[in-house]
Design a protein around this motif. Structure first.
Motif, PDB file in Angstrom:
ATOM      1  N   VAL A 135       1.895   2.170  -3.494  1.00  0.00           N
ATOM      2  CA  VAL A 135       0.780   2.758  -4.240  1.00  0.00           C
ATOM      3  C   VAL A 135       0.616   4.226  -3.858  1.00  0.00           C
ATOM      4  O   VAL A 135       0.447   5.095  -4.719  1.00  0.00           O
ATOM      5  CB  VAL A 135      -0.538   1.975  -3.948  1.00  0.00           C
ATOM      6  N   LEU A 136       0.696   4.494  -2.536  1.00  0.00           N
ATOM      7  CA  LEU A 136       0.559   5.873  -2.055  1.00  0.00           C
ATOM      8  C   LEU A 136       1.658   6.774  -2.608  1.00  0.00           C
ATOM      9  O   LEU A 136       1.395   7.891  -3.059  1.00  0.00           O
ATOM     10  CB  LEU A 136       0.615   5.899  -0.526  1.00  0.00           C
ATOM     11  N   SER A 137       2.905   6.275  -2.578  1.00  0.00           N
ATOM     12  CA  SER A 137       4.028   7.084  -3.071  1.00  0.00           C
ATOM     13  C   SER A 137       3.875   7.378  -4.558  1.00  0.00           C
ATOM     14  O   SER A 137       4.165   8.481  -5.027  1.00  0.00           O
ATOM     15  CB  SER A 137       5.358   6.375  -2.809  1.00  0.00           C
ATOM     16  N   ASN A 138       3.387   6.396  -5.321  1.00  0.00           N
ATOM     17  CA  ASN A 138       3.156   6.616  -6.755  1.00  0.00           C
ATOM     18  C   ASN A 138       2.080   7.675  -6.984  1.00  0.00           C
ATOM     19  O   ASN A 138       2.192   8.507  -7.891  1.00  0.00           O
ATOM     20  CB  ASN A 138       2.723   5.308  -7.442  1.00  0.00           C
ATOM     21  N   MET A 139       1.037   7.631  -6.149  1.00  0.00           N
ATOM     22  CA  MET A 139      -0.043   8.621  -6.260  1.00  0.00           C
ATOM     23  C   MET A 139       0.473  10.031  -5.994  1.00  0.00           C
ATOM     24  O   MET A 139       0.141  10.980  -6.701  1.00  0.00           O
ATOM     25  CB  MET A 139      -1.160   8.295  -5.259  1.00  0.00           C
ATOM     26  N   ILE A 140       1.318  10.141  -4.953  1.00  0.00           N
ATOM     27  CA  ILE A 140       1.887  11.451  -4.594  1.00  0.00           C
ATOM     28  C   ILE A 140       2.760  11.974  -5.724  1.00  0.00           C
ATOM     29  O   ILE A 140       2.695  13.152  -6.093  1.00  0.00           O
ATOM     30  CB  ILE A 140       2.684  11.359  -3.270  1.00  0.00           C
ATOM     31  N   LYS A 141       3.584  11.073  -6.302  1.00  0.00           N
ATOM     32  CA  LYS A 141       4.450  11.471  -7.419  1.00  0.00           C
ATOM     33  C   LYS A 141       3.628  11.960  -8.605  1.00  0.00           C
ATOM     34  O   LYS A 141       3.961  12.954  -9.258  1.00  0.00           O
ATOM     35  CB  LYS A 141       5.320  10.283  -7.854  1.00  0.00           C
ATOM     36  N   GLN A 142       2.529  11.251  -8.883  1.00  0.00           N
ATOM     37  CA  GLN A 142       1.654  11.612  -9.996  1.00  0.00           C
ATOM     38  C   GLN A 142       1.044  12.992  -9.777  1.00  0.00           C
ATOM     39  O   GLN A 142       0.983  13.821 -10.705  1.00  0.00           O
ATOM     40  CB  GLN A 142       0.531  10.557 -10.143  1.00  0.00           C
ATOM     41  N   LYS A 143       0.601  13.248  -8.526  1.00  0.00           N
ATOM     42  CA  LYS A 143       0.003  14.553  -8.207  1.00  0.00           C
ATOM     43  C   LYS A 143       1.014  15.678  -8.384  1.00  0.00           C
ATOM     44  O   LYS A 143       0.688  16.758  -8.881  1.00  0.00           O
ATOM     45  CB  LYS A 143      -0.519  14.541  -6.768  1.00  0.00           C
ATOM     46  N   ARG A 177       0.834  -1.213   0.000  1.00  0.00           N
ATOM     47  CA  ARG A 177       0.000   0.000   0.000  1.00  0.00           C
ATOM     48  C   ARG A 177       0.863   1.255   0.000  1.00  0.00           C
ATOM     49  O   ARG A 177       0.520   2.259  -0.628  1.00  0.00           O
ATOM     50  CB  ARG A 177      -0.886  -0.025   1.251  1.00  0.00           C
TER      51      ARG A 177
END
Length: 254
Positions: free
Chosen positions: A95-103, A92
Motif C-alpha cells: 500500500v505504501l509503495s503504491n502511495m509513493i508511486k502515485q505521489k 502494508r
C-alpha cells in the motif's frame, strides 16, 4: 622440533598476555589492509592467481552469509508461504509503495513541460577553446558560445584567471514569456536558471539553450496565490534557440 601441544599446555598453566585480545583484534583489522597492499603490488601471472583465489574466497563468504540469513525460524500458527502473501490480504508495504508511486506521478504531472525531450548539447558545441599564455600554448580557457544569464551582483574574475568567459553580447536579462492560458506575451526579467537539461555544469554557468527551465519575475502580471499573496517568481521553459534569434522566447509553466 618440539613435540606435543606445548603451546596449549603453557596457556593452560600460565594464561595469556594481558594485551593478547587487543593485539589479536588489531592484527585482524590490519589483515584487510595488508591483503590490499599485496594485491596492488602483484603483477603478471601471480596477480592472476591471487585474483582467482580472492574470487573463490568471496563466493564462499557470500554463500555462508546467505545460509545464515535463510536459517530456519520457528513457524508461527497461521503463517502463509511467501508466494501466497499478496493473494488475499494486501500487505502494508505494498500500500505504501503504491502511495509513493502515485505521489511521484502527480509530481511529474505538475511539472509537465511544453518541450519534454531536448537534443543534448555537446561541450564542443557550447564551449570554444581560447588559447592563452605568452606563446598561445595554453588551452585551459573556454568561451561560451550560447546565451547566458548572470545575476545582478555578478563580478568577473581577473581575465588572467577566468576559465569560463561569458561574452557581454550573449548575456540576457529579459525573456519574452507567453502565458498559455491568457494567450499573451510579456517581456519579463530573468531571476535565474533553474535547470539546463543538457548538463548540471551548464545550469551552474547560467547557459540558456532550448528546453532550459528559467525563473522569471511575474510580479507585473499581478498573479495571486489562494491565500492572497502576490506571486513573485515563476518557472518558464525556453522554446527557441536564443543564440540564433537574438532573444529568449519561453512558455510559462502554470
Amino acid at each position: 622440533m618440539p613435540q606435543n601441544e606445548y603451546i596449549e599446555e603453557s596457556i593452560k598453566k600460565h594464561g595469556r598476555k594481558f594485551d593478547h585480545d587487543e593485539r589479536k583484534r588489531k592484527r585482524e583489522a590490519r589483515e584487510g589492509h595488508k591483503a590490499s597492499q599485496i594485491a596492488q603490488k602483484l603483477q603478471g601471472f601471480k596477480a592472476k592467481l591471487h585474483n582467482k583465489k580472492r574470487h573463490a574466497e568471496k563466493i564462499q563468504m557470500k554463500k555462508t552469509n546467505n545460509k545464515q540469513k535463510t536459517g530456519q525460524e520457528p513457524v508461527s500458527e497461521g503463517a502463509v508461504p511467501t508466494y501466497l502473501l499478496d493473494r488475499e490480504n494486501q500487505t502494508r508495504a505494498k500500500v505504501l509503495s503504491n502511495m509513493i508511486k502515485q505521489k511521484r506521478k502527480e509530481k511529474a504531472g505538475k511539472w509537465d513541460v511544453p518541450i519534454p525531450k531536448v537534443k543534448g548539447m555537446d561541450e564542443a558545441e557550447v564551449f570554444r577553446v581560447v588559447k592563452s599564455g605568452k606563446r598561445k600554448s595554453k588551452e585551459w580557457k573556454r568561451m561560451i558560445t550560447k546565451a547566458t544569464f548572470v545575476g545582478e551582483g555578478f563580478t568577473r574574475k581577473p581575465p588572467k584567471y577566468e576559465r569560463f568567459i561569458r561574452p557581454m553580447a550573449l548575456r540576457y536579462k529579459k525573456a519574452h514569456v507567453t502565458h498559455p492560458e491568457l494567450g499573451a506575451t510579456f517581456c519579463l526579467p530573468i531571476l535565474g536558471v533553474k535547470k539546463n537539461p543538457s548538463s548540471p555544469m551548464y545550469t551552474s554557468l547560467g547557459v540558456i539553450t532550448k528546453g532550459t527551465v528559467i525563473e522569471v519575475n511575474v510580479s507585473e502580471l499581478g498573479l495571486v496565490t489562494q491565500s492572497g499573496k502576490v506571486v513573485w517568481g515563476k518557472y518558464a521553459q525556453v522554446t527557441n534557440n536564443p543564440e540564433n534569434d537574438g532573444c529568449i522566447n519561453a512558455v510559462l509553466l502554470v
